[in-house]
Design a protein around this motif. Structure first.
Motif, PDB file in Angstrom:
ATOM      1  N   SER A  40      -4.586  -6.528  -1.506  1.00 10.51           N
ATOM      2  CA  SER A  40      -4.443  -5.213  -0.929  1.00 10.51           C
ATOM      3  C   SER A  40      -5.333  -5.272   0.316  1.00 10.51           C
ATOM      4  CB  SER A  40      -4.439  -4.062  -1.748  1.00 10.51           C
ATOM      5  OG  SER A  40      -5.728  -3.978  -2.225  1.00 10.51           O
ATOM      6  N   TYR A  41      -5.016  -4.233   1.324  1.00  9.78           N
ATOM      7  CA  TYR A  41      -5.850  -4.061   2.404  1.00  9.78           C
ATOM      8  C   TYR A  41      -6.175  -2.720   2.567  1.00  9.78           C
ATOM      9  CZ  TYR A  41      -4.570  -8.607   3.646  1.00  9.78           C
ATOM     10  OH  TYR A  41      -4.350 -10.107   3.589  1.00  9.78           O
ATOM     11  N   VAL A  79      -8.568  -7.102  -0.598  1.00 10.08           N
ATOM     12  CA  VAL A  79      -9.162  -6.758  -1.761  1.00 10.08           C
ATOM     13  C   VAL A  79      -8.260  -7.389  -2.843  1.00 10.08           C
ATOM     14  CG1 VAL A  79      -9.609  -4.864  -3.637  1.00 10.08           C
ATOM     15  CG2 VAL A  79      -9.912  -4.372  -1.295  1.00 10.08           C
ATOM     16  N   VAL A  80      -8.868  -8.501  -3.246  1.00  8.46           N
ATOM     17  CA  VAL A  80      -8.046  -9.418  -4.067  1.00  8.46           C
ATOM     18  C   VAL A  80      -8.021  -9.161  -5.738  1.00  8.46           C
ATOM     19  CG1 VAL A  80     -10.009 -10.990  -4.466  1.00  8.46           C
ATOM     20  CG2 VAL A  80      -7.504 -11.978  -4.852  1.00  8.46           C
ATOM     21  N   THR A  81      -7.053  -9.346  -6.062  1.00  9.75           N
ATOM     22  CA  THR A  81      -6.839  -9.024  -7.706  1.00  9.75           C
ATOM     23  C   THR A  81      -7.055 -10.194  -8.639  1.00  9.75           C
ATOM     24  OG1 THR A  81      -5.179  -7.337  -7.337  1.00  9.75           O
ATOM     25  CG2 THR A  81      -5.223  -8.418  -9.529  1.00  9.75           C
ATOM     26  N   ILE A  98     -11.781  -7.406  -6.461  1.00 11.21           N
ATOM     27  CA  ILE A  98     -12.806  -7.888  -5.687  1.00 11.21           C
ATOM     28  C   ILE A  98     -13.009  -7.651  -4.288  1.00 11.21           C
ATOM     29  CG2 ILE A  98     -14.934  -9.325  -5.311  1.00 11.21           C
ATOM     30  CD1 ILE A  98     -13.948 -10.537  -8.076  1.00 11.21           C
ATOM     31  N   ALA A  99     -13.503  -7.067  -3.531  1.00 10.17           N
ATOM     32  CA  ALA A  99     -13.312  -6.906  -1.796  1.00 10.17           C
ATOM     33  C   ALA A  99     -13.814  -8.227  -1.711  1.00 10.17           C
ATOM     34  CB  ALA A  99     -14.332  -5.781  -1.452  1.00 10.17           C
ATOM     35  N   ALA A 126     -16.140   1.196   5.675  1.00 10.49           N
ATOM     36  CA  ALA A 126     -14.888   0.352   5.975  1.00 10.49           C
ATOM     37  C   ALA A 126     -13.797   0.329   4.883  1.00 10.49           C
ATOM     38  CB  ALA A 126     -15.428  -1.054   6.253  1.00 10.49           C
ATOM     39  N   LEU A 127     -14.271   0.582   3.589  1.00 13.09           N
ATOM     40  CA  LEU A 127     -13.415   0.463   2.494  1.00 13.09           C
ATOM     41  C   LEU A 127     -12.884   1.670   2.385  1.00 13.09           C
ATOM     42  CD1 LEU A 127     -15.423  -1.661   0.108  1.00 13.09           C
ATOM     43  CD2 LEU A 127     -13.172  -2.244   0.908  1.00 13.09           C
TER      44      LEU A 127
END
Length: 232
Positions: free
Chosen positions: A28-29, A37-39, A199-200, A228-229
């Motif tokens: 997701s962005y 951000v990765v799962t 995890i970002a 930024a997040l």
């Protein structure tokens, strides 16, 4: 997804390799910075980089100072031994350090291992402030003072120090030993659990340094990345 860098003979290069394509894991962005951000699935997903001296915790005589920070979102309550970051080959007895959740809850630990002495050192804490389903910055600093390795450690959640107990004090700990174990994000070689959550990455990806980041530096990194997040 991760901008991991490590020193070697040809300079700096990204070398983190995913167990499967991050796009297959799910990305997701998020936030105004559109941060990836990765799962990770908690069973097989991990990121690995080959062994280099830059990531060693010590040389058998002296421990190295180091810091590590990452943005995570847990998928519910973490399981015991869900790994966050490691240089630890459990099956090959090439153990240096583990950063992981250490109970069936939000408590987590940083654990060091002296292979020759067969003893651990480290600190743990309750994970105060961590909330399932929310992004948090979590990390540690270590002074490298192996004469009292427990006292040289601070654990952090969103810039606050949260450690409150020693992992172990028995035996004659000297220092971590250089080994061929690779580093892993969300796992360890021959180890227990992998992290179940997100995890970002990108400019908010995991940070490793061979220095002790100061409170001011940690706060500055937090403010920049949180903005930024879209956390702030």
């Amino acid at each position: 997804t991760f901008l991991g860098r490590e020193k070697h003979s040809t300079g700096l290069a990204p070398t983190w390799t995913a167990a499967q394509a991050p796009s297959a894991m799910g990305i997701s962005y998020e936030g105004p910075g559109e941060i990836p951000v990765v799962t990770v699935n908690g069973s097989s997903d991990e990121f690995t980089t080959p062994d280099v001296a830059y990531f060693d915790g010590g040389d058998g005589t002296t421990d190295n100072a180091m810091s590590y920070f990452t943005w995570i979102r847990t998928n519910g309550t973490p399981a015991q031994w869900d790994e966050l970051f490691s240089k630890w080959n459990n099956s090959g007895q090439l153990r240096q350090y583990l950063f992981r959740f250490d109970d069936a809850g939000f408590g987590f630990e940083l654990r060091f291992f002296d292979e020759s002495a067969n003893v651990s050192r480290g600190r743990n804490g309750p994970g105060t402030g961590l909330v399932a389903g929310q992004l948090h910055q979590i990390g540690f600093t270590y002074s490298g003072d192996q004469s009292d390795a427990n006292a040289g450690i601070n654990l952090y959640v969103d810039t606050a120090i949260v450690d409150d107990g020693d992992v172990d004090t028995a035996g004659g700990y000297v220092a971590m030993e250089s080994s061929a174990a690779p580093n892993e994000i969300s796992g360890n070689i021959g180890g227990q659990g992998r992290f179940d959550g997100e995890i970002a990455g990108g400019p908010c990806g995991p940070i490793f340094t061979q220095t002790v980041l100061t409170a001011e530096e940690i706060a500055a990194i937090y403010r920049t990345q949180a903005a930024a997040l879209g956390v702030l």
